[in-house]
Design a protein around this motif. Sequence first.
Motif, PDB file in Angstrom:
ATOM      1  N   CYS A 141      46.219  42.133  47.445  1.00  0.00           N
ATOM      2  CA  CYS A 141      46.939  40.941  47.003  1.00  0.00           C
ATOM      3  C   CYS A 141      48.107  40.627  47.934  1.00  0.00           C
ATOM      4  O   CYS A 141      48.218  39.544  48.466  1.00  0.00           O
ATOM      5  CB  CYS A 141      47.454  41.134  45.575  1.00  0.00           C
ATOM      6  N   CYS A 156      45.115  38.568  50.643  1.00  0.00           N
ATOM      7  CA  CYS A 156      44.596  37.400  49.921  1.00  0.00           C
ATOM      8  C   CYS A 156      45.091  36.069  50.510  1.00  0.00           C
ATOM      9  O   CYS A 156      46.297  35.834  50.620  1.00  0.00           O
ATOM     10  CB  CYS A 156      45.011  37.474  48.448  1.00  0.00           C
ATOM     11  N   LEU A 182      45.014  33.129  49.161  1.00  0.00           N
ATOM     12  CA  LEU A 182      45.726  32.316  48.182  1.00  0.00           C
ATOM     13  C   LEU A 182      47.124  32.878  47.934  1.00  0.00           C
ATOM     14  O   LEU A 182      48.085  32.132  47.732  1.00  0.00           O
ATOM     15  CB  LEU A 182      44.940  32.235  46.869  1.00  0.00           C
ATOM     16  N   GLY A 183      47.230  34.207  47.952  1.00  0.00           N
ATOM     17  CA  GLY A 183      48.538  34.839  47.796  1.00  0.00           C
ATOM     18  C   GLY A 183      49.450  34.422  48.940  1.00  0.00           C
ATOM     19  O   GLY A 183      50.610  34.044  48.736  1.00  0.00           O
ATOM     20  N   CYS A 191      49.413  33.725  41.019  1.00  0.00           N
ATOM     21  CA  CYS A 191      49.162  35.172  40.930  1.00  0.00           C
ATOM     22  C   CYS A 191      49.443  35.694  39.519  1.00  0.00           C
ATOM     23  O   CYS A 191      48.807  36.629  39.059  1.00  0.00           O
ATOM     24  CB  CYS A 191      50.051  35.922  41.908  1.00  0.00           C
ATOM     25  N   CYS A 209      46.366  35.423  37.623  1.00  0.00           N
ATOM     26  CA  CYS A 209      45.125  35.672  38.370  1.00  0.00           C
ATOM     27  C   CYS A 209      44.371  36.890  37.820  1.00  0.00           C
ATOM     28  O   CYS A 209      44.935  37.983  37.709  1.00  0.00           O
ATOM     29  CB  CYS A 209      45.447  35.887  39.842  1.00  0.00           C
ATOM     30  N   MET A 234      42.325  38.724  39.176  1.00  0.00           N
ATOM     31  CA  MET A 234      42.165  39.825  40.126  1.00  0.00           C
ATOM     32  C   MET A 234      43.182  40.923  39.843  1.00  0.00           C
ATOM     33  O   MET A 234      42.905  42.106  39.998  1.00  0.00           O
ATOM     34  CB  MET A 234      42.346  39.300  41.550  1.00  0.00           C
ATOM     35  N   LEU A 235      44.376  40.516  39.381  1.00  0.00           N
ATOM     36  CA  LEU A 235      45.399  41.513  39.091  1.00  0.00           C
ATOM     37  C   LEU A 235      45.002  42.398  37.913  1.00  0.00           C
ATOM     38  O   LEU A 235      45.278  43.599  37.913  1.00  0.00           O
ATOM     39  CB  LEU A 235      46.737  40.835  38.807  1.00  0.00           C
TER      40      LEU A 235
HETATM   41  S1  SF4 Z   1      46.944  37.869  42.320  1.00  0.00           S
HETATM   42 FE1  SF4 Z   1      45.138  36.664  42.837  1.00  0.00          FE
HETATM   43  S2  SF4 Z   1      45.920  34.955  44.016  1.00  0.00           S
HETATM   44 FE2  SF4 Z   1      47.518  36.464  43.927  1.00  0.00          FE
HETATM   45  S3  SF4 Z   1      47.308  37.627  45.758  1.00  0.00           S
HETATM   46 FE3  SF4 Z   1      46.133  38.702  44.192  1.00  0.00          FE
HETATM   47  S4  SF4 Z   1      44.070  37.921  44.300  1.00  0.00           S
HETATM   48 FE4  SF4 Z   1      45.379  36.537  45.458  1.00  0.00          FE
END
Ligand code: SF4
Lengths: 337, 273
Positions: free
Chosen positions: A101, A105, A107-108, A224, A227, A229-230
Amino acid sequence: MNLTIIRRLIQITAFIVMVYGIGLGGYYLADKLTSSLPALACAYDMQTADHCALISFQHQMAHHAAPVLSSGGSIIQAFLPTAITLGTFALLLIVLSKAFCGWICPLGFFQEVLNIIGQKLGLQQTQTLSKNITSKTRPVKWLIMIFLLFIFPLLAGFGVVGHELGDPFCRICPSRILTTLVTGDTKELVVDTSSMSYLILSVLATFLFGLMISIGLMVRQPFCRICPMLSLNTLFKKIGLVRLVKEAKPRCVKCGLCAKSCPMDIHEIHTDMENKDVIYPDCTLCGRCVEFCPDKDVLKIKYAFFPILSSDPGYFKKRKKAQTQWEKITLFGGHKK
Amino acid sequence: MKNKNMIFIASGLLSISHLCYAELLWSPKPKTPPITHKIHQTNHRIKEKIFYLNDNTHAHVKFITPSLNIKIVNAQKDSNKYILPKTGMDNYHALLAERKTDNTYESSLRYVSMRDKPSGYSPRKLIKKNKLPLEIVPEPMIREHWHFYTSNNHNYKVLFKGKPLADTWVTLNTSNGSNLDAKTDIDGMVSFILPEDFKNIQPGRRANQPEEFILRTVHISHGITYKTNFSAPYSVNPSHWNSNIGGILSLSIGFLSGIIIMRKHNRASRRAS
Ligand code: SF4
Ligand code: SF4
Ligand code: SF4
């Protein structure tokens, strides 16, 4: 040279690879690498070098698990591909943990750039969001993970809900719009009028993307915070080799500079006096808390047992000075904080 | 049209084989035209992948996995229907049909995306692999789960015994009735924009059944006529029901809402402090 500069260089490189990967590894690179990346590199970007695990999970639920189960297949048959993707995902997380992240990433990184732009434009920055707001937003990413990555795709596969909900997270994911747009492709920045559900989903997606941009100019990492993914990588945080370690000292109580520097507003990084392992679910392993801790060896980033960076008064002073100078540079000499 | 003569020659060559057999050509439906239109429904079961060969007399059929394992596939009893075997791998597989006679070598190729465990191989391995003496290679083949869409330009390379074949006519025909042709350049490359030839377009990809496009080429070498085709489904371009203006509008509303939210938030936090 400080950790943030190194991180920016890695982020820029990763952005180029993740968004324009074709030039580096050919058209099919994305299909060859993992297809299980713990970062939002997007499968809808024609040139991406690899793509996120989230699309794989959604497709496996809707197009494999549900059809196999409804045709009488076993649970093992139904979820084997998911187990393989999950395994690859876990292997990658062993190597870099949540640092995907903070360091990889696209998007990050984009959200960090947005915030820099906002600061340079002199827009009023909200450095720290209140506990009230963060405690309300934190559960959202878990709900998104459970419902949008797994439950709705499964139900869509069984035909209980419409096929539009077969990949609901991708439908609203800002990375899909961002990564295609930066390759000059506008086909994802659209409102889809083919059915009511697609209309709603596409309006929601583009609205969210606009919302993320304007909020991102004033608040760090707005997307984030919700998100999925976290939440997904939190499930594997114990196996990662990158570790964030705290050895609290009594002075911590009055300090709190680490929490202030944290782009994800993890107050606990300051208030936690007991745990050594301080990778919280929202942590992106950006390392800013270590950089901005003024006390010797209280916060550390380690790779397995090897220290990468330990908090240090000397480093802190330099870093703080660099930050102040950086923040002084604004286009219109607007707000500082 | 400047290409008329060439089409004539090409179709003349094609008809040589028609003396004995119908063209060797893969199709996802029992008979190429007429194609019956059926609204696609959600997949409730994993269906077997089935393809039909126009005329499978003396044809040899191979199915090649992403790892280049070759499986021989036989037609269902007394039919031209082929049920593709499971290979335990996902991603593109190549479905090949070949037929040799004394003076002709015919082949038909298509790529079939299978759903299974991740293959671990790049599709490049299979697509770049020389599979036929005369082969039309998509450059690149669309990524798995992508679609060939009308109005999009795609490139193809014609290879003879692994080497680019320059100055060769390639024809494109669609099951919607369009016919195009073009000549390969010095690198054996040719490109086609898939024609906007769908009628009665309904909004939504699933509301419009994909149709087929077929690329064909012919080459004569040492008295043998080599003929090959490459076929794939293509779909209506989603720009028919996707609106960029709507997207920009909705993004702008989102952007403005963000500004309003932040102004409120800033005012509230100033009041609080
Ligand atoms: S939380 Fe999601 S958008 Fe943010 S850096 Fe991690 S994967 Fe990317
Ligand atoms: S839309 Fe988002 S979740 Fe889907 S593949 Fe792209 S980055 Fe991944
Ligand atoms: S806790 Fe530290 S490493 Fe984690 S996100 Fe916050 S500042 Fe970055």
